[in-house]
Enzyme design. Structure first.
Site, PDB file in Angstrom:
ATOM      1  N   ASP A   8      61.457  17.169 -12.202  1.00  0.00           N
ATOM      2  CA  ASP A   8      60.976  16.488 -13.317  1.00  0.00           C
ATOM      3  C   ASP A   8      61.913  15.818 -14.165  1.00  0.00           C
ATOM      4  O   ASP A   8      62.909  16.494 -14.323  1.00  0.00           O
ATOM      5  CB  ASP A   8      60.097  17.463 -13.982  1.00  0.00           C
ATOM      6  CG  ASP A   8      59.466  17.047 -15.431  1.00  0.00           C
ATOM      7  OD1 ASP A   8      58.355  16.247 -15.260  1.00  0.00           O
ATOM      8  OD2 ASP A   8      59.769  17.248 -16.237  1.00  0.00           O
ATOM      9  N   ASP A  57      56.617  21.442  -8.406  1.00  0.00           N
ATOM     10  CA  ASP A  57      57.473  20.720  -9.386  1.00  0.00           C
ATOM     11  C   ASP A  57      58.339  21.700 -10.023  1.00  0.00           C
ATOM     12  O   ASP A  57      58.137  22.781 -10.609  1.00  0.00           O
ATOM     13  CB  ASP A  57      56.259  20.473 -10.210  1.00  0.00           C
ATOM     14  CG  ASP A  57      56.374  19.105 -10.849  1.00  0.00           C
ATOM     15  OD1 ASP A  57      57.534  18.718 -11.476  1.00  0.00           O
ATOM     16  OD2 ASP A  57      55.304  18.130 -11.182  1.00  0.00           O
ATOM     17  N   GLU A  88      62.070  12.549 -10.630  1.00  0.00           N
ATOM     18  CA  GLU A  88      61.295  11.406 -11.147  1.00  0.00           C
ATOM     19  C   GLU A  88      62.432  11.020 -12.341  1.00  0.00           C
ATOM     20  O   GLU A  88      63.100  11.807 -13.034  1.00  0.00           O
ATOM     21  CB  GLU A  88      60.369  12.248 -11.899  1.00  0.00           C
ATOM     22  CG  GLU A  88      59.550  11.096 -12.939  1.00  0.00           C
ATOM     23  CD  GLU A  88      59.144  11.764 -14.226  1.00  0.00           C
ATOM     24  OE1 GLU A  88      58.056  11.489 -14.690  1.00  0.00           O
ATOM     25  OE2 GLU A  88      59.497  12.926 -14.695  1.00  0.00           O
ATOM     26  N   HIS A 109      50.308  11.444 -12.778  1.00  0.00           N
ATOM     27  CA  HIS A 109      49.468  12.244 -13.784  1.00  0.00           C
ATOM     28  C   HIS A 109      49.943  11.627 -15.264  1.00  0.00           C
ATOM     29  O   HIS A 109      49.520  12.193 -16.205  1.00  0.00           O
ATOM     30  CB  HIS A 109      49.566  13.629 -13.862  1.00  0.00           C
ATOM     31  CG  HIS A 109      51.141  14.118 -13.810  1.00  0.00           C
ATOM     32  ND1 HIS A 109      51.950  13.813 -12.979  1.00  0.00           N
ATOM     33  CD2 HIS A 109      51.628  14.742 -14.891  1.00  0.00           C
ATOM     34  CE1 HIS A 109      53.371  14.089 -13.433  1.00  0.00           C
ATOM     35  NE2 HIS A 109      53.073  14.587 -14.523  1.00  0.00           N
ATOM     36  N   ASP A 110      50.910  10.898 -15.339  1.00  0.00           N
ATOM     37  CA  ASP A 110      51.551  10.372 -16.582  1.00  0.00           C
ATOM     38  C   ASP A 110      50.813   8.961 -17.021  1.00  0.00           C
ATOM     39  O   ASP A 110      51.514   8.441 -17.821  1.00  0.00           O
ATOM     40  CB  ASP A 110      52.950  10.200 -16.507  1.00  0.00           C
ATOM     41  CG  ASP A 110      53.598  11.590 -16.525  1.00  0.00           C
ATOM     42  OD1 ASP A 110      52.889  12.509 -17.094  1.00  0.00           O
ATOM     43  OD2 ASP A 110      54.516  11.683 -16.032  1.00  0.00           O
TER      44      ASP A 110
HETATM   45  C1  GLC Z   1      57.557  14.136 -16.692  1.00  0.00           C
HETATM   46  C2  GLC Z   1      56.210  14.653 -16.480  1.00  0.00           C
HETATM   47  C3  GLC Z   1      55.389  14.448 -17.640  1.00  0.00           C
HETATM   48  C4  GLC Z   1      56.211  15.516 -18.692  1.00  0.00           C
HETATM   49  C5  GLC Z   1      57.525  15.051 -18.887  1.00  0.00           C
HETATM   50  C6  GLC Z   1      58.331  16.326 -19.804  1.00  0.00           C
HETATM   51  O1  GLC Z   1      57.670  12.841 -17.086  1.00  0.00           O
HETATM   52  O2  GLC Z   1      55.807  13.873 -15.279  1.00  0.00           O
HETATM   53  O3  GLC Z   1      54.026  15.015 -17.327  1.00  0.00           O
HETATM   54  O4  GLC Z   1      55.270  15.494 -19.692  1.00  0.00           O
HETATM   55  O5  GLC Z   1      58.212  15.006 -17.878  1.00  0.00           O
HETATM   56  O6  GLC Z   1      58.256  17.524 -18.781  1.00  0.00           O
END
Ligand code: GLC
Ligand code: CA
Length: 550
Positions: free
Chosen positions: A209, A107, A268, A330-331
């Site tokens: 991310d 990640d 993402e 995980h979100d």
């Molecule tokens: C992304 C991650 C999340 C995190 C955010 C800030 O959305 O998946 O878990 O809190 O970025 O890094």
């Protein structure tokens, strides 16, 4: 099996498994998962006859971090947090994974660092520090007001005042996560160095991310307002995300990897990105290889929405790009709970599994979903994630989807000998790996069958996607097919989104094919495999089937 194009990149035929390191396996009794723990469970993932059969693991962040955002606040990009182990453990994880045919995806959190990162500490030290412009600093507006109205994703203003130097710094997430200034070439070079560091250690790809956040409009205009309940959505994020500069940065990253076209870059991005998430494929070969599209994660169990969004996101991927398929991470609340609301959750989870492995794209499995693991029913005192706490109990939040992996029915489900950092999800005595391995009717057994089926099928791996119309509105029908040298390989897939048996009669499934075939898999354990005809067939409640029609 030989794949069609011998030069197909590995991720087009891969199944990726997301590990949340805090919760997979603890090896030293401190209640927190770690790298030696993950190594001890690799056989579950691949390399032995009853393994799940996944080809890659994506690890949520394992870098040193004060853990305000559970690792998404990185204080050192080139090391391992002591909670998880050491660089030597990591090297061992990579070689043990590779030995089993499992690739390792890291990640990469590039939009921001931790406020404890030495770069930020230096940046904050004075207005003239050499790293001042590694982050975004700006003067407040008259008196003590932030430079503009930008809201942080996790609530409140995106600006925090720093009394030491009298300026504000920008943070799109928590105030402990200051945003890096991507307009500064020194930042870019430092980050590309980080990428090399991990490539040299044998890593096979990166999940990027919050990648659409990289670029900012540094003339700091206010975002336009709109009506919404949560503060973050009370503005249109026109100037703090999705800037042209983000695409420039991604193109630079991609060209810095010209010598490593075997590396997966999966990004993402938030779904209300202009041009949709697909904008981050660039022209198909100059930005990301894969881009998550989370719109289906916000949908409920409804055939119209699935039909529309599946087709939309499939068509949006440019030539050269490749879609990921994902339902949980995980979100978000786990999809068994999201899609299961108001219906038979387990049946719907089985039908979703069928979609995960039959839609076009790389399936991403979030640890535990293959067991039908439910969101943990947590109490306020159990929570750790600041975002979950902030909106508790109005929003489910993220901690409930991060509970420890249940391995067996021994104390603490085999996850730890100590006290787990988050409580186990309630039903762990029924929902655990050991029990489901023994049960041919379990969700785990279904995942294994689907994975083996996908790997044995060119149509499911690299085939095209065609919707099939003409059935009842409660159902979704499609064809996956390949055509090579006049040889057609085609599968017909059908999912019933209703709680009632549907009697179906289709005029045609495909202009080039007959209307008969062989049912090779159903999510209903009672259903026998065998001859099938489009003239008349049944789909049980929430049932999904795969039919070989060529
Ligand atoms: C992304 C991650 C999340 C995190 C955010 C800030 O959305 O998946 O878990 O809190 O970025 O890094
Ligand atoms: Ca541990």
């Amino acid at each position: 099996m030989t794949l069609l194009q011998p030069n197909t990149p590995w991720w087009q035929s891969a199944i990726v498994y997301q590990i949340y390191p805090w919760s997979f396996q603890d090896s030293n009794g401190d209640g927190i998962g770690d790298l030696p723990g993950i190594i001890s469970r690799l056989d579950y993932l691949n390399g032995s006859p009853d393994s799940l059969g996944v080809d890659a693991i994506w690890l949520s962040p394992i870098y040193p971090s004060p853990m305000h955002d559970f690792g998404y606040d990185v204080s050192d990009y080139c090391n391992i947090d002591p909670r998880f182990g050491t660089l030597a453990d990591f090297d061992r994880l990579v070689s043990e994974a590779h030995r089993r045919g499992i690739r390792v995806v890291m990640d990469l959190v590039l939009n921001h660092t931790s406020n404890q990162h030495p770069w930020f500490i230096e940046s904050r030290s004075s207005r003239t520090s050499a790293k001042r412009d590694w982050y975004y600093w700006a003067d407040g507006k008259s008196g003590r007001r932030p430079p503009n109205n930008w809201a942080a994703r996790f609530g409140g203003s995106a600006w925090t005042h720093d009394p030491h130097t009298g300026q504000y710094y920008l943070h799109s997430f928590l105030s402990e996560q200051p945003d890096l200034n991507w307009a500064n070439p020194a930042v870019r070079d430092a980050v590309f160095g980080v990428v090399r560091f991990w490539l040299d250690r044998g890593v096979d790809g990166f999940r990027l991310d919050a990648i659409n956040w990289l670029g900012k409009d540094t003339s700091w205009p206010d975002n336009p307002r709109r009506l919404a309940w949560r503060s973050y959505y009370r503005q249109i994020h026109r100037y703090d995300r999705d800037q042209p500069h983000t695409h420039e940065a991604l193109r630079a990253l991609r060209s810095s990897l010209k010598d490593r076209e075997d590396i997966l870059l999966v990004g993402e991005t938030s779904s209300d990105t202009s041009g949709g998430p697909a904008a981050f494929y660039g022209n198909g070969s100059n930005e990301l290889h894969e881009v998550f599209d989370f719109r289906l994660l916000r949908s409920d169990w409804h055939p119209d929405t699935f039909r529309r969004l599946i087709l939309d996101s499939d068509r949006a991927v440019p030539q050269g790009g490749w879609p990921p398929v994902v339902f949980s991470n995980h979100d978000q609340s786990r999809h068994i709970d999201r899609y299961g609301a108001g219906g038979e959750a387990i049946r719907r989870a089985r039908a979703t599994a069928l979609l995960l492995f039959t839609l076009r794209g790389t399936p991403f499995v979030y640890y535990g979903e293959e067991l039908g693991l439910r969101d943990g029913r947590l109490r306020r005192a159990d929570l750790h994630d600041p975002y979950t706490i902030r909106y508790w109990p109005w929003k489910t939040g993220r901690d409930p989807a991060r509970t420890p992996m249940p391995w067996d029915d021994s104390p603490q489900a085999g996850f730890t000998t100590g006290r787990p950092w988050l409580p186990l999800s309630q039903a762990w005595r029924q929902t655990n790996v050991a029990g489901e391995q023994r049960d041919p009717g379990s969700i785990l057994s279904l995942y294994k069958r689907l994975i083996r089926m996908k790997k044995g099928s060119n149509a499911l791996t690299v085939g095209t996607y065609h919707p099939v119309d003409g059935g009842p509105p409660e159902c979704l029908f499609f064809i996956r097919e390949t055509l090579v040298d006049g040889q057609r390989d085609a599968l017909f897939i059908a999912v019933n989104f209703s709680a009632h048996t549907q009697k179906i009669s289709l005029q045609t499934v495909h202009s080039e094919l007959g209307r008969t075939g062989t049912l090779i898999l159903s999510t209903d354990t009672q259903r026998a495999e065998g001859p099938w005809t489009a003239d008349h067939f049944l789909l049980g409640p929430d049932e999904g089937i795969v039919v070989s029609v060529a």
